[in-house]
Design an enzyme around this catalytic site. Structure first.
Site, mmCIF file in Angstrom:
data_model
loop_
_atom_site.group_PDB
_atom_site.id
_atom_site.type_symbol
_atom_site.label_atom_id
_atom_site.label_comp_id
_atom_site.label_asym_id
_atom_site.label_seq_id
_atom_site.Cartn_x
_atom_site.Cartn_y
_atom_site.Cartn_z
ATOM 1 N N HIS A 170 10.198 109.882 -29.672
ATOM 2 C CA HIS A 170 9.717 110.670 -30.817
ATOM 3 C C HIS A 170 10.697 111.773 -31.213
ATOM 4 O O HIS A 170 10.310 112.886 -31.579
ATOM 5 C CB HIS A 170 8.355 111.296 -30.501
ATOM 6 C CG HIS A 170 7.350 110.337 -29.950
ATOM 7 N ND1 HIS A 170 6.965 109.207 -30.627
ATOM 8 C CD2 HIS A 170 6.658 110.339 -28.769
ATOM 9 C CE1 HIS A 170 6.061 108.553 -29.896
ATOM 10 N NE2 HIS A 170 5.877 109.208 -28.769
ATOM 11 N N SER A 194 7.016 105.275 -26.091
ATOM 12 C CA SER A 194 6.629 106.618 -25.660
ATOM 13 C C SER A 194 6.596 106.680 -24.127
ATOM 14 O O SER A 194 7.635 106.531 -23.488
ATOM 15 C CB SER A 194 5.291 106.999 -26.294
ATOM 16 O OG SER A 194 5.050 108.374 -26.176
#
Length: 243
Positions: free
Chosen positions: A174, A139
């Protein structure tokens, strides 16, 4: 776990820069597929692995999960906390340069970059990378290495253009799991707000050597890495890639 500067600095300048982008790991997955994959790409058989949880504000629960997960693997885990920093500049440099892997956690990409620059960690990680340390993360810990990234650091999904630039182009994490990620990233690349780059599904890992994709791995058959580029007609192309 205290920092130590007893061991010699590892590596020499001039080696290839290696960056691993992770769509998972100990913080999201019940298995250790991606974490074990990362350790297998380190320069040492039993690598020193430093977790950097800056993007989460050095969240203790996150640190505990890392130490539990990597304490069960064949490595020497440690943690670099910057919100309650203890080492002086010389000790911090010595500590980071002897790591075989620096593993950066998720959270707020913009805050991570700001804190790193305040403490000079951005420069030290560049030096470590040039000496053979594998830099990786999930991330925000994937976003930070690129020139730009797709982020929710400011609330709504948007683009951030001041990454470290160790990986050319941009990164979007994501890609398959958070609503709005795919269309928002494609618009940013199509408009030129972000340069062409790499979009990661959750569950995929990608290794880059001197900016070139050299290996991919997936926890599932469905996990994909995508190359996203402007098509020159106001849109963007998206191609699943492997190495």
């Amino acid at each position: 776990m205290p920092l130590s500067s007893d061991a010699p600095v590892s590596g020499l300048p001039g080696g290839p820069r290696r960056i691993a982008l992770l769509g998972g790991g100990f913080s999201t997955d019940a298995d250790s597929v991606l974490d074990t994959w990362v350790l297998g790409r380190a320069r040492a058989a039993r690598p020193r692995v430093c977790f950097v949880p800056t993007a989460s504000g050095d969240a203790e629960g996150y640190v505990d999960r890392f130490l539990t997960a990597f304490g069960a693997l064949d490595c020497e885990p440690s943690v670099l906390r910057l919100f309650r920093r203890e080492p002086d500049d010389a000790s911090l440099r010595a500590f980071l340069l002897r790591q075989d892997v620096v593993y950066v956690g998720g959270g707020n990409t913009a805050n991570l970059l700001a804190v790193w620059r305040t403490h000079g960690v951005d420069r030290l990680l560049t030096e470590a990378c040039d000496r053979g340390t594998l830099l990786c993360g999930i991330s925000a810990g994937a976003n930070c290495w690129a020139e730009g990234s797709h982020t929710d650091s400011f609330g709504p999904l948007t683009h951030l253009t001041d990454g470290l630039g160790l990986l050319p182009g941009s990164v979007c994490p994501h890609y398959d799991s958070e609503p709005g990620r795919r269309p928002s990233y494609r618009r940013a690349v199509a408009s030129g707000a972000l340069p062409a780059g790499w979009a990661l599904d959750d569950g995929v890992g990608a290794l880059f050597t001197d900016g070139v994709l050299t290996e991919t791995v997936g926890r599932t058959e469905a996990a994909r890495l995508y190359r996203v580029e402007a098509d020159g007609r106001g849109g963007a192309t998206e191609v699943a890639v492997t190495a």
